[in-house]
Scaffold this active site. Sequence first.
Site, PDB file in Angstrom:
ATOM      1  CB  CYS A   1      -0.984  -0.059   1.164  1.00  0.00           C
ATOM      2  SG  CYS A   1      -2.418   1.022   0.981  1.00  0.00           S
ATOM      3  CG  HIS A   2      -0.355   4.936   1.419  1.00  0.00           C
ATOM      4  ND1 HIS A   2      -1.568   4.287   1.368  1.00  0.00           N
ATOM      5  CD2 HIS A   2      -0.542   6.136   0.824  1.00  0.00           C
ATOM      6  CE1 HIS A   2      -2.452   5.057   0.765  1.00  0.00           C
ATOM      7  NE2 HIS A   2      -1.868   6.186   0.424  1.00  0.00           N
TER       8      HIS A   2
END
Length: 180
Positions: free
Chosen positions: A106-107
Amino acid sequence: MRIAFLTAPEGVEQIELTDPWQAAVDAGHEPVLVSTKPGTIQAFHHLDKADTFPVQEVVGETSADSFGGLVLPGGVANPDFLRMDDKAVSFVRDFFTQGRPVAAICHAPWTLVEADVVRGRVLTSWPSLETDIRNAGGTWVDEQVKVCDHGNNKLVTSRKPDDLKAFREAFLDVFSQEAA
């Protein structure tokens, strides 16, 4: 294999911590929760507070050579806090220097960008990181999971919680190969 799961004191997306953690346990690995401060971390379900988890080791008091691999869970705030902590960034960079496998979802690649380890690598992430990854010299792809074998270590990246099945299969395969 001991696997470091690095998170900030708050902001980690709970499912991106707990799902890979359980997969590591089920595969016979020893996950260890590492954070920038002792005590507990606060996980989130998107923007809502979720559970807390006890920190087992603290960055600055442990080192990459204590682990066979590193998992970086996402959440928007988690990697943003980590990339502002010099000891956390150095800890991440050491896994690459030592040739140990790293997995990020994800991030989480924001921390990789800050550690200056994406140059020349192909990876995926949450789509909003595309420009950051390209500006840091990496190649961004929109795929469920990407395994990049570049230099002396392997990097496994994934986009989002919906990709967790592919992420855990890929990182477990890579980490198991490295352990052998």
